[in-house]
Each structure stands twice: as structure tokens, then as C-alpha cells.
Design an enzyme around this catalytic site. Structure first.
Site: not given
Ligand code: HEC
Ligand code: HEC
Length: 280
Positions: A100, A241
Site C-alpha cells: 500500500h 449499549c
Molecule cells: C438506555 C440508553 C441507551 C440505549 C438504548 C443505547 N445506548 Fe448507546 N449510549 C448510551 C450512553 C449513556 C452512552 C454514553 C454517552 C453517549 O455518548 O451518548 C452511549 C454511547 C454510544 C455510542 C458512542 C458514541 C460516541 O460518541 O462515541 C455509540 C456508538 C452508541 N451508544 C450506539 C448505540 C447503539 C447502536 C444502540 C442500539 C443497539 C445503543 N447505543 C443503545 C446509552 C444508550
Molecule cells: C500483498 C499485498 C498487500 C498487503 C501485504 C496488504 N494489502 Fe491491503 N489490500 C491489497 C489489495 C490488492 C487490496 C484491494 C485493492 C485496494 O483497495 O487497494 C487491499 C485492500 C485493503 C484495504 C481496503 C481499502 C479500500 O479502499 O477498500 C485496507 C483497509 C487494507 N488493504 C489494509 C491493509 C493492511 C492494514 C495491511 C497490513 C496488515 C495490508 N492491507 C496488507 C493488498 C495488500
């Protein structure tokens, strides 16, 4: 039983709008670069007028940690990710950099994740990385949610897109996944019988216990959480969550969480990538 628990949960959500100034008035500037931390929500999210970064809902102390890379506790993991980027691993003796080039070539990649791959499957960043490790490097897959290597690499790659607006595709081959994600987002689950929307759409800006509810956006992931003392992935947060509402969480990396990740990402399309964000 169910009703009582839910009433209790809702009773702990108190109005606290006074605590929140108009979030759009507080600029988020990281290392001198202004982020898009609020933006008109996409038309396909009728439940939101404006999408807000989770940063706006955090305390001043927590906010301060994200705007300065020297203070950001997620940065050591980014350094580890940069080191891994150019370290050869696996039977092919290759590093990510060998194929890459410089990691800055990954700019923009985070804004489109998760996305549908050439085989029609929905993949997040972790799946793309592990596919390269297993099928292109002959190395072992990194564990999806808690592996320090996976967290470091997703953070280092995500940082290359910092400031760029999230832009996941929801149409074409992504549509059925997005629809599933939308359905899951609004489905009430668990003993508390609540949906993601009950908290993150109906009650953002309010307090739940001691926490200020945000919209649950994922533009800052992987995020450094003070509570975790480290970086955490999107699926780990989703899992937490679900556990909080006493629901059986879906499997990290499984079809439900991937679909939910796409849908939640789309709710924040237009917000800047903030990886690695800092949360309490
Ligand atoms: C009872 C309330 C509640 C429910 C239901 C809930 N969450 Fe949360 N979630 C929280 C609280 C509290 C936090 C921490 C404070 C915040 O960032 O909102 C949080 C944080 C998050 C974060 C981090 C946001 C950030 O800024 O980093 C994500 C992502 C998230 N929730 C996704 C979900 C998803 C997807 C669902 C459903 C599967 C869900 N939550 C259901 C209460 C809830
Ligand atoms: C042998 C070559 C090779 C190596 C080593 C390799 N990759 Fe890739 N990678 C590719 C090819 C080819 C693709 C698909 C085409 C592209 O999106 O570049 C890809 C795709 C990806 C993608 C998706 C990119 C997109 O835009 O969708 C990510 C993320 C990625 N590689 C991360 C990594 C990471 C992290 C490593 C090391 C841990 C790694 N690759 C090692 C060849 C490689």
C-alpha cells in the site's frame, strides 16, 4: 416486570437541556483543523434534523483531550499502528507498506466504511484488514474487538481521514444491509425493552444517570474511552449499549452489527472523521 424496568430506565433520563448550549455554536478544532461537528442530517434519517458529534456532549475536561494530539491518550496506539504498518508478518514476508505504500495512501478509506466488497458482502475496516493479513500476507487474523493490534491499525488508518466527512454508501448493493441496520436500530430489545433510537434519537441532550446522552455517532472510532483505559471498537460500544439495556448482544463482526454499523455511520454522513476520539 418489563414495564417497571423500562419505567425505571426512563425515569433516570432527566431533561438537562440547560447543560447544553446550542452544540452547533461550539467549534471543534483539532490541531488547528476545524472539524464538521454538526451538519444537517441526511434526508433518509427523518428522526434527526441535525447530526452532532459525540464530542459536543462531553465535559470540558474530556473535550480538551481530543483537541490536542499530545494530550490525546489514543495517540500511543496510533504510533503502534504506524509501526505495524511497516512490519513484515506472515508466510509471505510482507508488510502493509510493501503493497500500500505510505499509510497516507489510506486517506479517505475510513469515510466509506463499512462498504460492500466485490463478493457482495458488507465489510468494515476490520474485515478488510484481516482479509489482507490472511489472504495476502499469510498471517493470522487479528481478533475483531479487543486485539491491541487491530485497534492500533484501525486507529492509524482512521487518522489518515481525520477532518474528512463521513460518506458511506447506502444505495445499490448496500441497500439491503442498510435496511436491516435501520430495522435493528428501531427494534426494542432486552429486559428494558428499548431501542437504540429511544436513547440516541429521542433523548440525546438529556442526562441518563450521570451521563450526557449523545446521538451515538461513530465518526470518532476507534475511540479512546477513559472508562476502558484504552481504545475500543464500534462493535464493542454497540455490545456495551445492548448489555446496558439487558439485551443479548449480537456477535461482534456478525451480520447484525455490520448492518447496524452501516446504518449508524449513515446517520452521521457529513460529520468529520475524528479518529481517535476521546470519550468518558
Ligand atoms: C438506555 C440508553 C441507551 C440505549 C438504548 C443505547 N445506548 Fe448507546 N449510549 C448510551 C450512553 C449513556 C452512552 C454514553 C454517552 C453517549 O455518548 O451518548 C452511549 C454511547 C454510544 C455510542 C458512542 C458514541 C460516541 O460518541 O462515541 C455509540 C456508538 C452508541 N451508544 C450506539 C448505540 C447503539 C447502536 C444502540 C442500539 C443497539 C445503543 N447505543 C443503545 C446509552 C444508550
Ligand atoms: C500483498 C499485498 C498487500 C498487503 C501485504 C496488504 N494489502 Fe491491503 N489490500 C491489497 C489489495 C490488492 C487490496 C484491494 C485493492 C485496494 O483497495 O487497494 C487491499 C485492500 C485493503 C484495504 C481496503 C481499502 C479500500 O479502499 O477498500 C485496507 C483497509 C487494507 N488493504 C489494509 C491493509 C493492511 C492494514 C495491511 C497490513 C496488515 C495490508 N492491507 C496488507 C493488498 C495488500
Amino acid at each position: 416486570m418489563k414495564k417497571t424496568l423500562m419505567a425505571t430506565a426512563l425515569a433516570t433520563i432527566g431533561a438537562a437541556s440547560a447543560l447544553m448550549a446550542d452544540p452547533a455554536d461550539i467549534p471543534l478544532v483539532i490541531e488547528g483543523e476545524e472539524m464538521i461537528s454538526s451538519v444537517k442530517a441526511p434526508d433518509y434519517i427523518p428522526g434527526l434534523d441535525t447530526a452532532y458529534s459525540g464530542w459536543l456532549f462531553r465535559s470540558e475536561e474530556t473535550q480538551a483531550l481530543e483537541i490536542d494530539d499530545f494530550e490525546n491518550p489514543g495517540m500511543p496506539a496510533v504510533d503502534y499502528g504506524l509501526e505495524l504498518w511497516s512490519t513484515a508478518d506472515g508466510s509471505e514476508g510482507k508488510s502493509c507498506a510493501d503493497c500500500h505504500g505510505d499509510i497516507s495512501e489510506m486517506a479517505g478509506v475510513r469515510t466509506t466504511m463499512p462498504k460492500v466488497n466485490e463478493n457482495g458482502e458488507l465489510w468494515a475496516m476490520e474485515e478488510y484488514i484481516n482479509n489482507c493479513r490472511v489472504n495476502r500476507m499469510g498471517a493470522e487474523a487479528w481478533k475483531r474487538i479487543k486485539s491491541p493490534e487491530m485497534l492500533a491499525m484501525t486507529a492509524a488508518i482512521g487518522l489518515q481521514s481525520r477532518g474528512m466527512p463521513m460518506n458511506v454508501a447506502i444505495d445499490g448493493p448496500a441497500e439491503p444491509f442498510w435496511k436491516l441496520g435501520e430495522e435493528l436500530y428501531y427494534t426494542r430489545v432486552g429486559q428494558l425493552n428499548m431501542s437504540c433510537a429511544n436513547c440516541h434519537e429521542d433523548n440525546y441532550g438529556n442526562m441518563i444517570r450521570a451521563d450526557h446522552l449523545s446521538q451515538g455517532q461513530i465518526n470518532g472510532f476507534p475511540t479512546y474511552r477513559l472508562k476502558w483505559g484504552g481504545l475500543g471498537s464500534i462493535h464493542r460500544r454497540f455490545k456495551g449499549c445492548m448489555k446496558n439495556i439487558r439485551a443479548e448482544p449480537y456477535k461482534p463482526g456478525g451480520p447484525e452489527f455490520l448492518a447496524l454499523e452501516l446504518y449508524v455511520a449513515s446517520r452521521g454522513n457529513g460529520l468529520s472523521v475524528e479518529t481517535p476520539a476521546v470519550r468518558n
